[in-house]
Design an enzyme around this catalytic site. Structure first.
Site, PDB file in Angstrom:
ATOM      1  N   TYR A 114      -5.796  68.555 -14.886  1.00 52.76           N
ATOM      2  CA  TYR A 114      -6.668  67.374 -14.919  1.00 52.76           C
ATOM      3  C   TYR A 114      -7.040  66.988 -16.350  1.00 52.76           C
ATOM      4  O   TYR A 114      -7.257  65.814 -16.651  1.00 52.76           O
ATOM      5  CB  TYR A 114      -7.903  67.596 -14.033  1.00 52.76           C
ATOM      6  CG  TYR A 114      -7.495  67.565 -12.576  1.00 52.76           C
ATOM      7  CD1 TYR A 114      -7.229  66.346 -11.954  1.00 52.76           C
ATOM      8  CD2 TYR A 114      -7.278  68.725 -11.857  1.00 52.76           C
ATOM      9  CE1 TYR A 114      -6.783  66.301 -10.645  1.00 52.76           C
ATOM     10  CE2 TYR A 114      -6.831  68.694 -10.549  1.00 52.76           C
ATOM     11  CZ  TYR A 114      -6.586  67.476  -9.947  1.00 52.76           C
ATOM     12  OH  TYR A 114      -6.128  67.424  -8.661  1.00 52.76           O
ATOM     13  N   ARG A 117      -4.236  64.874 -17.351  1.00 49.23           N
ATOM     14  CA  ARG A 117      -4.330  63.555 -16.698  1.00 49.23           C
ATOM     15  C   ARG A 117      -5.392  62.703 -17.368  1.00 49.23           C
ATOM     16  O   ARG A 117      -5.223  61.504 -17.559  1.00 49.23           O
ATOM     17  CB  ARG A 117      -4.679  63.731 -15.211  1.00 49.23           C
ATOM     18  CG  ARG A 117      -3.472  63.982 -14.357  1.00 49.23           C
ATOM     19  CD  ARG A 117      -3.819  63.875 -12.889  1.00 49.23           C
ATOM     20  NE  ARG A 117      -4.037  62.507 -12.456  1.00 49.23           N
ATOM     21  CZ  ARG A 117      -4.577  62.178 -11.291  1.00 49.23           C
ATOM     22  NH1 ARG A 117      -4.941  63.117 -10.451  1.00 49.23           N
ATOM     23  NH2 ARG A 117      -4.727  60.930 -10.957  1.00 49.23           N
ATOM     24  N   GLN A 123      -8.300  54.464  -3.981  1.00 51.62           N
ATOM     25  CA  GLN A 123      -7.962  55.891  -3.925  1.00 51.62           C
ATOM     26  C   GLN A 123      -7.817  56.436  -5.338  1.00 51.62           C
ATOM     27  O   GLN A 123      -7.604  57.628  -5.528  1.00 51.62           O
ATOM     28  CB  GLN A 123      -6.638  56.078  -3.179  1.00 51.62           C
ATOM     29  CG  GLN A 123      -6.684  55.613  -1.734  1.00 51.62           C
ATOM     30  CD  GLN A 123      -5.283  55.452  -1.169  1.00 51.62           C
ATOM     31  OE1 GLN A 123      -4.723  56.358  -0.578  1.00 51.62           O
ATOM     32  NE2 GLN A 123      -4.700  54.278  -1.361  1.00 51.62           N
ATOM     33  N   HIS A 146     -11.506  58.893  -3.444  1.00 56.17           N
ATOM     34  CA  HIS A 146     -11.003  60.209  -3.839  1.00 56.17           C
ATOM     35  C   HIS A 146     -11.694  60.759  -5.082  1.00 56.17           C
ATOM     36  O   HIS A 146     -11.144  61.606  -5.785  1.00 56.17           O
ATOM     37  CB  HIS A 146      -9.482  60.153  -4.033  1.00 56.17           C
ATOM     38  CG  HIS A 146      -8.738  59.973  -2.737  1.00 56.17           C
ATOM     39  ND1 HIS A 146      -7.416  59.598  -2.659  1.00 56.17           N
ATOM     40  CD2 HIS A 146      -9.152  60.146  -1.447  1.00 56.17           C
ATOM     41  CE1 HIS A 146      -7.053  59.521  -1.377  1.00 56.17           C
ATOM     42  NE2 HIS A 146      -8.075  59.846  -0.638  1.00 56.17           N
ATOM     43  N   THR A 187      -0.330  51.039  -2.735  1.00 63.56           N
ATOM     44  CA  THR A 187      -0.477  52.364  -2.125  1.00 63.56           C
ATOM     45  C   THR A 187       0.660  52.618  -1.150  1.00 63.56           C
ATOM     46  O   THR A 187       1.090  51.702  -0.445  1.00 63.56           O
ATOM     47  CB  THR A 187      -1.836  52.531  -1.418  1.00 63.56           C
ATOM     48  OG1 THR A 187      -1.870  53.834  -0.793  1.00 63.56           O
ATOM     49  CG2 THR A 187      -2.101  51.464  -0.369  1.00 63.56           C
ATOM     50  N   ASN A 194       3.040  45.162  -3.012  1.00 65.47           N
ATOM     51  CA  ASN A 194       3.730  46.414  -3.349  1.00 65.47           C
ATOM     52  C   ASN A 194       5.221  46.087  -3.502  1.00 65.47           C
ATOM     53  O   ASN A 194       5.789  45.449  -2.614  1.00 65.47           O
ATOM     54  CB  ASN A 194       3.524  47.433  -2.203  1.00 65.47           C
ATOM     55  CG  ASN A 194       3.893  48.852  -2.594  1.00 65.47           C
ATOM     56  OD1 ASN A 194       4.883  49.077  -3.284  1.00 65.47           O
ATOM     57  ND2 ASN A 194       3.093  49.806  -2.145  1.00 65.47           N
TER      58      ASN A 194
HETATM   59  P1  OAD Z   1       1.535  56.851  -4.257  1.00 65.47           P
HETATM   60  O1  OAD Z   1       2.147  57.409  -5.491  1.00 65.47           O
HETATM   61  O2  OAD Z   1       1.717  57.584  -2.991  1.00 65.47           O
HETATM   62  O3  OAD Z   1       2.063  55.362  -4.012  1.00 65.47           O
HETATM   63  C1  OAD Z   1       2.065  54.403  -5.051  1.00 65.47           C
HETATM   64  C2  OAD Z   1       2.522  53.096  -4.476  1.00 65.47           C
HETATM   65  O4  OAD Z   1       2.440  52.133  -5.490  1.00 65.47           O
HETATM   66  C3  OAD Z   1       3.966  53.099  -3.947  1.00 65.47           C
HETATM   67  O5  OAD Z   1       3.990  52.541  -2.647  1.00 65.47           O
HETATM   68  C4  OAD Z   1       4.705  52.204  -4.948  1.00 65.47           C
HETATM   69  O6  OAD Z   1       5.752  51.446  -4.331  1.00 65.47           O
HETATM   70  C5  OAD Z   1       3.594  51.290  -5.405  1.00 65.47           C
HETATM   71  N1  OAD Z   1       3.757  50.698  -6.743  1.00 65.47           N
HETATM   72  C6  OAD Z   1       4.447  51.162  -7.806  1.00 65.47           C
HETATM   73  N2  OAD Z   1       4.355  50.322  -8.841  1.00 65.47           N
HETATM   74  C7  OAD Z   1       3.584  49.283  -8.439  1.00 65.47           C
HETATM   75  C8  OAD Z   1       3.132  48.076  -9.043  1.00 65.47           C
HETATM   76  N3  OAD Z   1       3.422  47.779 -10.314  1.00 65.47           N
HETATM   77  N4  OAD Z   1       2.376  47.242  -8.308  1.00 65.47           N
HETATM   78  C9  OAD Z   1       2.059  47.526  -7.030  1.00 65.47           C
HETATM   79  N5  OAD Z   1       2.464  48.640  -6.398  1.00 65.47           N
HETATM   80  C10 OAD Z   1       3.211  49.515  -7.088  1.00 65.47           C
HETATM   81  O7  OAD Z   1      -0.019  56.610  -4.597  1.00 65.47           O
HETATM   82  P2  OAD Z   1      -1.236  56.415  -3.573  1.00 65.47           P
HETATM   83  O8  OAD Z   1      -0.827  55.620  -2.394  1.00 65.47           O
HETATM   84  O9  OAD Z   1      -2.383  55.943  -4.369  1.00 65.47           O
HETATM   85  O10 OAD Z   1      -4.797  61.596  -3.366  1.00 65.47           O
HETATM   86  O11 OAD Z   1      -1.484  57.904  -3.129  1.00 65.47           O
HETATM   87  C11 OAD Z   1      -2.523  58.176  -2.244  1.00 65.47           C
HETATM   88  C12 OAD Z   1      -3.162  59.483  -2.586  1.00 65.47           C
HETATM   89  O12 OAD Z   1      -2.150  60.513  -2.644  1.00 65.47           O
HETATM   90  C13 OAD Z   1      -3.790  59.545  -3.965  1.00 65.47           C
HETATM   91  O13 OAD Z   1      -5.084  59.013  -4.010  1.00 65.47           O
HETATM   92  C14 OAD Z   1      -3.815  61.022  -4.233  1.00 65.47           C
HETATM   93  C15 OAD Z   1      -2.412  61.348  -3.798  1.00 65.47           C
HETATM   94  O14 OAD Z   1      -2.171  62.646  -3.434  1.00 65.47           O
HETATM   95  C16 OAD Z   1      -5.484  62.682  -3.733  1.00 65.47           C
HETATM   96  O15 OAD Z   1      -5.310  63.196  -4.807  1.00 65.47           O
HETATM   97  C17 OAD Z   1      -6.447  63.158  -2.688  1.00 65.47           C
END
Ligand code: OAD
Length: 247
Positions: free
Chosen positions: A68, A71, A102, A120, A190, A215
């Site tokens: 972290y 990060r 998130q 989160h 997401t 997305n």
């Molecule tokens: P993910 O990494 O799972 O998904 C990211 C999403 O962003 C994907 O669907 C990509 O297609 C999309 N993406 C990429 N570039 C983009 C852009 N320029 N504009 C729009 N979309 C784009 O991330 P999260 O969905 O946030 O949780 O993940 C959910 C949770 O999983 C996080 O909060 C974290 C992780 O484990 C915890 O740590 C509890």
């Protein structure tokens, strides 16, 4: 993505009074913050449990702390992009507007968003593993070892939600209430695979809200969207905003 889809999304948003924006890592991608899943993602080649679970922290707190710390250093270099900016300006556009994220990077707040529902947690807070005392902590770089709680002397951890942990109940309740009552849900960046946060999309759709997804790829809940805008958020949201302004 075609102009016609942007126009459809604008037509849906224009009359909306209650809007919920629900964001994930993709909204920060154009700010240079790595997403979690997919090529080059934070979870690629890494066991999630090792760095994102209470068991992982117990097994090796220093390793988790340093994950972290790194990060935080990366995020500290990042600046909000036009998607964050538009989502911040919408708080003054709609009668009732909720932004639930998130993300733990703080970039929505850096763009001026107020009252962000951080489902989160945040990279910028630490919490005592024993007595639960929380404090803001903006230090970059962090010390190489987890600090000790000023109240009880136990170890502190970064106050993000790990797998197997509950989301902050008041934050989740507020997000659910917004999902149940919004006219429009805008889902941005997401993969919508991590629950209960991803459940907000189903709640809103079931309650009759129109769903707009932004997305470049289809998320797990793309089938619930009324309009899908398959392009980067930093391009799409300014177009939507420009459309609303023209109206
Ligand atoms: P993910 O990494 O799972 O998904 C990211 C999403 O962003 C994907 O669907 C990509 O297609 C999309 N993406 C990429 N570039 C983009 C852009 N320029 N504009 C729009 N979309 C784009 O991330 P999260 O969905 O946030 O949780 O993940 C959910 C949770 O999983 C996080 O909060 C974290 C992780 O484990 C915890 O740590 C509890």
């Amino acid at each position: 993505m075609h102009d016609v889809e942007i126009s459809r999304a604008v037509e849906i948003l224009r009359p909306a009074r209650r809007v919920l924006a629900f964001t994930g890592a993709g909204v920060s991608a154009e700010s240079g913050v790595a997403t979690f899943r997919g090529a080059g993602g934070l979870w690629e080649g890494r066991s999630i449990e090792e760095v994102a679970s209470p068991e992982g922290f117990r097994a090796d707190p220093i390793k988790v702390w340093r994950f972290y710390e790194e990060r935080r250093r990366n995020v500290a270099r990042a600046r909000p992009n036009p998607a964050h900016t538009v989502l911040a300006t919408w708080q003054d556009r709609f009668e009732r507007y909720t932004l639930a994220t998130q993300n733990v990077d703080g970039l929505h707040q850096a763009a001026g968003s107020r009252d962000v529902l951080e489902l989160h947690g945040s990279l910028w807070r630490v919490r005592c593993v024993s007595c639960g005392t929380e404090r803001d902590d903006l230090l970059v770089p962090l010390p190489q070892l987890p600090p000790l709680c000023a109240v009880c002397g136990a170890m502190e951890r970064i106050a993000v939600v790990w797998f197997g942990e509950f989301l902050p109940p008041d934050v989740m309740a507020a997000a659910q209430a917004a999902a149940e009552t919004c006219d429009v849900l805008v889902v941005v960046g997401t993969s919508a695979v991590v629950y209960p946060a991803a459940g907000l999309v189903g709640i809103a759709a079931e309650a009759g809200a129109k769903v707009i997804e932004v997305n470049p790829e289809a998320s797990a809940l793309a089938h619930l969207a009324d309009v899908t805008l398959r392009a980067p958020a930093g391009e799409v949201l300014p177009l939507l905003d420009a459309g609303l302004r023209e109206g």
